[in-house]
Enzyme design. Structure first.
Site, PDB file in Angstrom:
ATOM      1  N   GLY A 124       0.835  -1.192   0.000  1.00 52.02           N
ATOM      2  CA  GLY A 124       0.000   0.000   0.000  1.00 52.02           C
ATOM      3  C   GLY A 124       0.871   1.244   0.000  1.00 52.02           C
ATOM      4  N   GLU A 172       9.559  -1.314  14.729  1.00 55.34           N
ATOM      5  CA  GLU A 172       9.588   0.116  15.050  1.00 55.34           C
ATOM      6  C   GLU A 172       8.405   0.872  14.456  1.00 55.34           C
ATOM      7  OE1 GLU A 172      10.333   3.190  16.946  1.00 55.34           O
ATOM      8  OE2 GLU A 172      12.096   1.883  17.028  1.00 55.34           O
ATOM      9  N   VAL A 229       4.406   1.683  16.093  1.00 53.71           N
ATOM     10  CA  VAL A 229       3.965   2.756  16.977  1.00 53.71           C
ATOM     11  C   VAL A 229       4.634   4.067  16.562  1.00 53.71           C
ATOM     12  CG1 VAL A 229       3.845   3.610  19.350  1.00 53.71           C
ATOM     13  CG2 VAL A 229       3.682   1.154  18.912  1.00 53.71           C
ATOM     14  N   GLY A 234       4.826   5.862  13.793  1.00 52.03           N
ATOM     15  CA  GLY A 234       5.372   6.113  12.465  1.00 52.03           C
ATOM     16  C   GLY A 234       6.869   6.295  12.425  1.00 52.03           C
ATOM     17  N   LYS A 281      -1.250   0.239  20.472  1.00 48.94           N
ATOM     18  CA  LYS A 281       0.065   0.862  20.640  1.00 48.94           C
ATOM     19  C   LYS A 281       0.441   0.970  22.116  1.00 48.94           C
ATOM     20  CE  LYS A 281      -0.458   3.419  16.330  1.00 48.94           C
ATOM     21  NZ  LYS A 281      -0.798   4.724  15.696  1.00 48.94           N
TER      22      LYS A 281
END
Length: 434
Positions: free
Chosen positions: A16, A130, A133, A135, A206
């Site tokens: 995506g 990584e 959570v 970005g 998160k």
């Protein structure tokens, strides 16, 4: 020479917005990634549902069968499908085959992280996440590695950009929730179905990951108390402004002590008022920020873009480089650390503070009745403000810290007082001393 080394073969599951950026950057800067990992990095296949929708990917790499990529000769499997299945089954298959995994799948990690970690340990594979959570913000690696020698007591942050955009816009414009959500959708900040964001599911996943890393304890999404922002109206925003506060959807993970002195973990997601001078108050739009409190390092804040194709791809590629390096040198990345095994404390027993707005009769004795009800439940009052409106009045009460159960019971009893017409709003208060 790097050119003489065997290439690191990468299988990409899902392509995506984030996956497209990963493929683009790997193809655009092959020499740089080869230098950073110690070997050329080759994408050997990309699994998608509709190949004709991906002209940016060489046709020879595209497949609709992700299992063939997982079972093939890949060294590292990068999962960007999202959701629980088929991602869970595919990653377990990869790890059990000794292949390292990079994933951005917070829901999967929050629900089945322990199963994935166990498969990685048993088969000498790595698992990096990584991008799951916040970005592009380098947050999990500091918790997992840089602060591994410290004792973290609290993690509090804004980890969902959609909710933060909506609350920031409501604060700036005075508009209501429904119209701001609609505008967020038009601008691309909210999905067609925004439930995961505005109802707190995304942030709860998160929070589970953050609590697990910070407190060396397995915490799942079901351990996280969750409330969304759909109940936050213009009135709550205005009430916060009157007290020089703003409203944010916060993920809060902290060490707490039970009555017998036993340590536990509290993890919760809910809207809360915070002082405008707090570092998180200035985080606006779709940005994320996380405030970490550690015993030796003190207070740390991590801030940046929490979503989007390029920012999230940055985190994915950072993990890919780490995993590829380990393949080159036959090394291993960090393993799961769950040695503390702290129990999860329910929200009822978690210490919080409340801001309560009441519509009451403007006559003598009302305030004393309300105060007496708080006293009966052993809840101390910090701030009281009353403003008359003819025969009625607006009464605002801010409490000191008490158990959430005691505070909720107090609200229920206050609502039954004859002089109280309505409990207009109730919201938790964070980020200041009680």
């Amino acid at each position: 020479m790097i050119e003489e080394r065997q290439p690191i073969r990468v299988a990409l599951l899902g392509c995506g917005t984030v996956g497209t950026e990963v493929v683009r950057l790997l193809h655009e800067y092959p020499a740089e990634y080869a230098a950073r990992t110690g070997a050329p990095v080759h994408v050997t296949g990309v699994a998608v549902r509709r190949p004709h929708k991906h002209p940016e990917v060489p046709e020879r790499l595209l497949t609709t069968d992700p299992a063939t990529l997982v079972e093939g000769d890949a060294d590292v499997v990068v999962e960007l499908i999202g959701g629980i299945e088929p991602a869970r089954s595919l990653l377990l298959r990869a790890l059990r085959a000794g292949k390292s995994v990079v994933t951005a799948n917070k829901a999967l990690l929050a629900e089945h992280g322990s199963e994935l970690y166990a498969a990685a340990d048993e088969n000498g594979a790595d698992i990096y996440f990584e991008a799951a959570v916040a970005g592009a913000i380098p947050l999990l690696r500091p918790l997992r590695e840089s602060l591994a020698g410290d004792r973290i007591n609290r993690v509090m942050g804004i980890v969902n950009g959609t909710s933060n955009y909506i609350l920031s816009a409501m604060d700036a414009t005075g508009a209501g929730y429904a119209e701001t959500l609609e505008e967020a959708g038009r601008l691309g900040y909210a999905e067609a179905d925004p439930t995961a964001d505005v109802d707190g599911f995304d942030a709860a996943s998160k929070a589970a990951i953050l609590a697990s890393l910070a407190f060396h304890t397995r915490v799942t999404a079901s351990d996280v108390h969750r409330e969304g922002i759909s109940g936050v109206g213009a009135g709550e925003i205005q009430a916060a402004r009157a007290l020089d506060r703003t409203v944010k959807l916060l993920a809060i993970c902290e060490r707490v002590l039970d009555e017998d002195g036993t340590e536990a973990v509290s993890a919760r997601v809910h809207p809360a008022m915070i002082p405008r001078e707090h570092p998180l108050a200035g985080v606006s739009g779709a940005f994320n920020a996380v405030f970490v409190e550690a015993e030796s390092a003190g207070q740390l804040m991590f801030y940046g873009q929490g979503a989007g194709g390029a920012p999230t791809a940055s985190a994915v590629l950072g993990d890919l480089v780490a995993a590829a390096r380990n393949v080159v040198v036959s090394g291993k990345g960090p393993r799961e650390s769950a040695h503390a095994q702290l129990p999860a404390r329910s929200m009822d027993h978690t210490p919080t503070r409340y801001h309560m707005s009441l519509d009451v009769a403007d006559k003598p004795g009302v305030l004393s009745q309300v105060a007496a009800t708080f006293n009966e439940h052993d809840v101390s009052i910090s701030v009281v403000r009353q403003e008359g409106r003819g025969e009625d009045a607006s009464l605002v009460v801010v409490t000191h810290t008490a158990s959430d159960a005691a505070l909720r019971s107090t609200v229920e009893k206050v609502a039954q007082l004859p002089s109280v017409h309505e409990v207009v709003s109730v919201m938790r208060v964070e980020g200041e001393r009680s």
